[in-house]
Scaffold this motif. Structure first.
Motif, PDB file in Angstrom:
ATOM      1  N   ARG A 146       0.840  -1.211   0.000  1.00 20.04           N
ATOM      2  CA  ARG A 146       0.000   0.000   0.000  1.00 20.04           C
ATOM      3  C   ARG A 146       0.874   1.259   0.000  1.00 20.04           C
ATOM      4  O   ARG A 146       0.634   2.200  -0.751  1.00 20.04           O
ATOM      5  CB  ARG A 146      -0.850   0.049   1.288  1.00 20.04           C
ATOM      6  CG  ARG A 146      -2.052  -0.827   1.282  1.00 20.04           C
ATOM      7  CD  ARG A 146      -2.660  -0.913   2.667  1.00 20.04           C
ATOM      8  NE  ARG A 146      -3.736  -1.881   2.674  1.00 20.04           N
ATOM      9  CZ  ARG A 146      -5.032  -1.569   2.640  1.00 20.04           C
ATOM     10  NH1 ARG A 146      -5.394  -0.316   2.655  1.00 20.04           N
ATOM     11  NH2 ARG A 146      -5.951  -2.504   2.618  1.00 20.04           N
ATOM     12  N   THR A 149       2.952   1.734  -3.242  1.00 18.48           N
ATOM     13  CA  THR A 149       2.071   2.087  -4.373  1.00 18.48           C
ATOM     14  C   THR A 149       1.647   3.550  -4.262  1.00 18.48           C
ATOM     15  O   THR A 149       1.606   4.271  -5.257  1.00 18.48           O
ATOM     16  CB  THR A 149       0.838   1.162  -4.398  1.00 18.48           C
ATOM     17  OG1 THR A 149       1.282  -0.190  -4.520  1.00 18.48           O
ATOM     18  CG2 THR A 149      -0.086   1.501  -5.556  1.00 18.48           C
ATOM     19  N   VAL A 152       4.391   5.909  -5.304  1.00 24.22           N
ATOM     20  CA  VAL A 152       4.611   5.989  -6.760  1.00 24.22           C
ATOM     21  C   VAL A 152       4.005   7.271  -7.320  1.00 24.22           C
ATOM     22  O   VAL A 152       4.610   7.947  -8.157  1.00 24.22           O
ATOM     23  CB  VAL A 152       3.999   4.754  -7.476  1.00 24.22           C
ATOM     24  CG1 VAL A 152       3.912   4.988  -8.981  1.00 24.22           C
ATOM     25  CG2 VAL A 152       4.822   3.512  -7.199  1.00 24.22           C
ATOM     26  N   VAL A 167       9.031  -2.464  -6.674  1.00 27.76           N
ATOM     27  CA  VAL A 167       9.034  -3.195  -5.397  1.00 27.76           C
ATOM     28  C   VAL A 167       7.607  -3.510  -4.934  1.00 27.76           C
ATOM     29  O   VAL A 167       7.340  -4.612  -4.442  1.00 27.76           O
ATOM     30  CB  VAL A 167       9.806  -2.406  -4.305  1.00 27.76           C
ATOM     31  CG1 VAL A 167       9.711  -3.105  -2.963  1.00 27.76           C
ATOM     32  CG2 VAL A 167      11.267  -2.242  -4.691  1.00 27.76           C
ATOM     33  N   PRO A 169       4.816  -4.417  -6.413  1.00 25.93           N
ATOM     34  CA  PRO A 169       4.218  -5.680  -6.863  1.00 25.93           C
ATOM     35  C   PRO A 169       4.852  -6.912  -6.205  1.00 25.93           C
ATOM     36  O   PRO A 169       4.189  -7.935  -6.031  1.00 25.93           O
ATOM     37  CB  PRO A 169       4.466  -5.689  -8.375  1.00 25.93           C
ATOM     38  CG  PRO A 169       4.657  -4.259  -8.746  1.00 25.93           C
ATOM     39  CD  PRO A 169       5.344  -3.646  -7.567  1.00 25.93           C
ATOM     40  N   ALA A 172       3.311  -7.310  -2.922  1.00 25.69           N
ATOM     41  CA  ALA A 172       1.965  -7.858  -3.153  1.00 25.69           C
ATOM     42  C   ALA A 172       2.044  -9.359  -3.422  1.00 25.69           C
ATOM     43  O   ALA A 172       1.177 -10.132  -2.982  1.00 25.69           O
ATOM     44  CB  ALA A 172       1.303  -7.131  -4.323  1.00 25.69           C
ATOM     45  N   PHE A 215      -7.946  -3.856  -7.196  1.00 25.06           N
ATOM     46  CA  PHE A 215      -6.889  -2.855  -7.389  1.00 25.06           C
ATOM     47  C   PHE A 215      -6.097  -2.795  -6.089  1.00 25.06           C
ATOM     48  O   PHE A 215      -6.668  -2.958  -5.012  1.00 25.06           O
ATOM     49  CB  PHE A 215      -7.482  -1.461  -7.677  1.00 25.06           C
ATOM     50  CG  PHE A 215      -8.291  -1.407  -8.940  1.00 25.06           C
ATOM     51  CD1 PHE A 215      -7.687  -1.157 -10.160  1.00 25.06           C
ATOM     52  CD2 PHE A 215      -9.653  -1.616  -8.909  1.00 25.06           C
ATOM     53  CE1 PHE A 215      -8.432  -1.121 -11.329  1.00 25.06           C
ATOM     54  CE2 PHE A 215     -10.408  -1.584 -10.073  1.00 25.06           C
ATOM     55  CZ  PHE A 215      -9.798  -1.327 -11.282  1.00 25.06           C
ATOM     56  N   GLN A 216      -4.809  -2.561  -6.186  1.00 20.02           N
ATOM     57  CA  GLN A 216      -3.997  -2.430  -4.982  1.00 20.02           C
ATOM     58  C   GLN A 216      -4.476  -1.218  -4.178  1.00 20.02           C
ATOM     59  O   GLN A 216      -4.452  -0.097  -4.680  1.00 20.02           O
ATOM     60  CB  GLN A 216      -2.517  -2.271  -5.347  1.00 20.02           C
ATOM     61  CG  GLN A 216      -1.603  -1.981  -4.170  1.00 20.02           C
ATOM     62  CD  GLN A 216      -1.608  -3.099  -3.139  1.00 20.02           C
ATOM     63  OE1 GLN A 216      -1.350  -4.250  -3.470  1.00 20.02           O
ATOM     64  NE2 GLN A 216      -1.925  -2.782  -1.892  1.00 20.02           N
ATOM     65  N   ALA A 217      -4.917  -1.476  -2.950  1.00 25.25           N
ATOM     66  CA  ALA A 217      -5.383  -0.365  -2.112  1.00 25.25           C
ATOM     67  C   ALA A 217      -4.189   0.456  -1.618  1.00 25.25           C
ATOM     68  O   ALA A 217      -3.079  -0.061  -1.498  1.00 25.25           O
ATOM     69  CB  ALA A 217      -6.157  -0.923  -0.929  1.00 25.25           C
ATOM     70  N   THR A 218      -4.455   1.728  -1.344  1.00 31.58           N
ATOM     71  CA  THR A 218      -3.386   2.594  -0.803  1.00 31.58           C
ATOM     72  C   THR A 218      -3.816   3.284   0.495  1.00 31.58           C
ATOM     73  O   THR A 218      -3.040   4.047   1.069  1.00 31.58           O
ATOM     74  CB  THR A 218      -2.984   3.684  -1.823  1.00 31.58           C
ATOM     75  OG1 THR A 218      -4.146   4.435  -2.165  1.00 31.58           O
ATOM     76  CG2 THR A 218      -2.384   3.097  -3.079  1.00 31.58           C
TER      77      THR A 218
END
Lengths: 230, 287
Positions: A146, A149, A152, A167, A169, A172, A215-218
Motif C-alpha cells: 500500500r 504504491t 509511486v 518493489v 508488486p 503484493a 486494485f492495490q489499495a493505498t
C-alpha cells in the motif's frame, strides 16, 4: 524664456536599464522558487525512500524473529524456506532504497520503522502458531505494498518512482503467497504447502484466497515522514 | 470444474461462493471510487495535453527520451512474447521444422502499424488504449480457457484453477473498465476488442493448448506482460492519474502471476524487483 533642453538619450538608457533589471529580478525569483520547489520535492523523495527502508528493515526483523519460533523452525519446510528467501528480497529492497536516498542527497535509514513496528512486534509476541505468524506477515506485506504504491504517485524523480513501482508488486506477491498458505493451513491442507504442490488436490478456495483486491489499495499507507532520518 | 445442466458450476459450495462474492464486492467498493477519480484526472490531463500539442506530435509518453529505446525493446519483446506463446503451445502439440506454425509468418503476425494520421490514440492515450487492449486480451484468454475446460479439452481441471480463472477474468474486466473510463473522459472511443499485433499469436497458442499447464503457462505470460507494461508506464508516464492507475493495477497482475506459478509448481516470487523485459509498448497497438 528659452526652452530647456532635455537629454532624452539618458532617459532612454535608464529606462532600458530599469527594464533589464526588472527582467533579471523576475528570472532570478522564478529560478529561486523553482529551485526551492525542486529542493522540497527532493526532500520528500528522500523521506519516502527512508521510510521505505525502515519498513523493509522491520519486515526483515519480523521474519527473522518468526523464523526462530519453534512452530516455524520445526514446522513446514516450505514456510521456513519462503521466509528465508523473503528476508533476502527485503534486504535487497532496503539496500536499493538506501542507495537511492543517498544518491538523492539524504542519509541511509538503518533502523526499522518504530511507530508501525511497535504494533507489529506486540502482535508477533502473542503468535502461538504458524497461522498467526503468516497472518501478521501478510498484513506487513500489505502495508508495504500500500505504502509503496501510494508513493509511486507522490515522488518526483522518475527513477525513484520506478523503484517504488518495481518493489510494490513484489510485496503484493509475498502477500498473495502468504494468504494462499494461510488458506491451506486453515483448511487443514498443510501437506499441500510445498513447491511443487499437488495442483489437482488444491481446494477451490485457494484460487482466490491470495488476491482479495481488484486494485492495490493505498488507504492507511504509512506517512512519508514516519521513517525519515533527520 | 464440473459440468452442470446448460453450463458450468464452480466446484465450491454456495455459501463459499457467496462469501467470495461478498469479499470481491467489498474490494470493489474500496478501490473503484479511487480508480474512477484517477481515470477522470487522467482523462482531463490527456485532454489538456491534446490541446497543447497537435495530433501526431510528441507528447505525454512520447516526450520521454527513453521512448526510442522502449520502441526498440518492443521489437524484441513483442516478437519474443509472440514466439514464447507459440513455443509454449507447440511444446504439447508438435511444431514444424522451424518450430513455428506455418501460418504465423511475420506478415500475418505483425500487421503494419497504421500511418500516423490514421492513428486513433496519440501521445499518452496510446498507452491507455494499449492497457485496455491488454486487459481485453487477458479477459478473452481466460474466457477461452474456461470454454476449453467446459468442452473437456483439458480433462479434469483442478478446482483451484477454475476459481482462479473466474476471479482473474473478473479482475481484468474491471481493469479494462478503469482504462476505458480514462479514454471516455478524454473524449476518445473505448477499446472493446484486442487491437494488438500479437493477438494472433496468443489465440493460436490458446487453440493449441492441450493441458491445464499449457493454458496456465499462457495466462502467466499475459499476466507478466501486463504487470511489466504497467511498471514501464509508471516510469514513462506523465499524468498523475495514469501513473496511479498503472501503479494500482500492476501489483494485482503480479499477484495473479504468483498464484499461477504456485499452481504450475514454480516459486511464486522469483524476483526481488519486478523486471521489465516482457513489457509491451504502445507500438503493439494496431489502432
Amino acid at each position: 524664456m528659452r526652452a530647456e533642453h532635455i537629454d532624452t538619450r539618458l532617459l532612454k538608457e535608464r529606462t532600458e536599464r530599469s527594464r533589464d533589471m526588472s527582467g533579471d529580478a523576475v528570472r532570478i525569483t522564478e529560478r529561486v522558487l523553482k529551485d526551492a520547489a525542486a529542493d522540497e520535492a527532493a526532500k520528500k523523495d528522500v523521506m519516502a525512500l527512508q521510510t521505505a527502508a525502515a519498513l523493509e528493515h522491520l519486515a526483515v526483523s519480523v521474519y527473522r524473529t518468526a523464523a526462530g519460533l519453534p512452530f516455524i523452525k520445526n514446522g513446514t519446510k516450505t514456510v521456513a524456506e519462503f521466509i528465508a528467501t523473503t528476508v533476502q528480497q527485503h534486504q535487497e529492497h532496503a539496500k536499493a532504497f538506501n542507495a537511492a536516498a543517498v544518491k538523492a542527497g539524504g542519509k541511509e535509514q538503518t533502523r526499522p520503522d518504530e511507530q508501525y513496528g511497535d504494533m507489529v512486534r506486540r502482535t508477533l509476541s502473542s503468535a502461538r502458531n504458524p497461522v498467526d505468524v503468516i497472518k501478521l506477515s501478510a498484513s506487513l506485506e500489505d502495508m508495504a505494498a500500500r505504502t509503496f504504491t501510494k508513493y509511486v504517485g507522490q515522488v518526483r524523480d522518475t527513477r525513484v518512482r520506478r523503484l517504488f513501482a518495481s518493489v510494490a508488486p513484489v510485496e503484493a506477491q509475498h502477500r498473495a503467497t502468504l494468504l494462499a498458505v494461510q488458506s491451506l493451513l486453515a483448511s487443514g491442507h498443510e501437506n499441500l504447502v510445498e513447491i511443487p504442490t499437488d495442483a489437482p488436490r488444491l481446494p477451490a478456495a485457494l484460487g482466490s484466497a491470495g488476491i482479495p483486491d481488484v486494485f492495490q489499495a493505498t488507504a492507511n499507507a504509512r506517512p512519508m515522514s514516519e521513517g525519515a532520518v533527520l | 470444474m464440473r459440468r452442470a445442466r446448460g453450463g458450468w458450476e464452480l466446484p465450491i459450495g454456495e455459501s463459499e461462493l457467496s462469501g467470495l462474492t461478498k469479499d470481491m464486492e467489498e474490494a470493489h467498493r474500496e478501490t473503484l471510487p479511487a480508480m474512477r477519480t484517477s481515470a477522470a484526472e487522467l482523462g482531463e490531463r490527456i485532454r489538456e495535453l491534446g490541446q497543447a500539442s497537435p495530433p501526431g506530435s510528441p507528447g505525454g509518453l512520447a516526450q520521454d527520451g527513453p521512448v526510442d529505446a522502449g520502441r526498440r525493446r518492443f521489437l524484441l519483446t513483442a516478437g519474443g512474447l509472440g514466439a514464447a506463446f507459440l513455443l509454449t503451445a507447440c511444446s504439447s502439440t508438435g511444431t514444424d521444422e522451424k518450430g513455428l506454425p506455418p501460418h504465423d509468418g511475420p506478415s500475418e503476425a505483425l500487421p503494419p502499424r497504421p500511418a500516423v494520421d490514421t492513428v486513433m490514440y496519440t501521445a499518452e492515450l496510446r498507452f491507455v488504449a494499449l492497457s485496455a487492449a491488454l486487459e481485453n486480451q487477458a479477459v478473452g484468454a481466460y474466457g477461452s480457457i474456461l470454454a476449453a475446460a467446459g468442452a473437456e479439452k483439458f480433462g479434469a481441471v483442478p478446482p483451484a484453477v477454475s476459481t482462479f480463472v473466474t476471479m482473474a477474468m473478473a479482475h481484468h474486466i474491471d481493469h479494462a473498465k478503469a482504462w476505458n473510463e480514462a479514454l471516455t473522459a478524454a473524449g476518445k472511443p473505448v477499446v472493446t476488442d484486442v487491437p494488438l499485433s500479437n493477438q494472433r499469436a496468443v489465440t493460436t497458442a490458446l487453440d493449441r493448448a492441450a493441458t491445464v499447464d499449457d493454458a496456465a503457462k499462457l495466462a502467466l505470460q499475459l499476466e507478466e506482460q501486463a504487470a511489466q507494461t504497467y511498471l514501464s508506464a509508471v516510469y514513462h508516464g506523465k499524468s498523475r492519474g495514469g501513473i496511479e492507475t498503472a501503479a494500482t493495477i500492476a501489483p494485482v497482475e503480479a499477484m495473479h502471476a504468483s498464484v499461477l506459478r504456485f499452481v504450475l509448481g514454480q516459486y511464486p516470487v522469483p524476483d526481488a524487483f519486478l523486471p521489465e523485459d516482457m513489457a509491451a509498448t504502445p507500438g503493439l497497438l494496431t489502432v
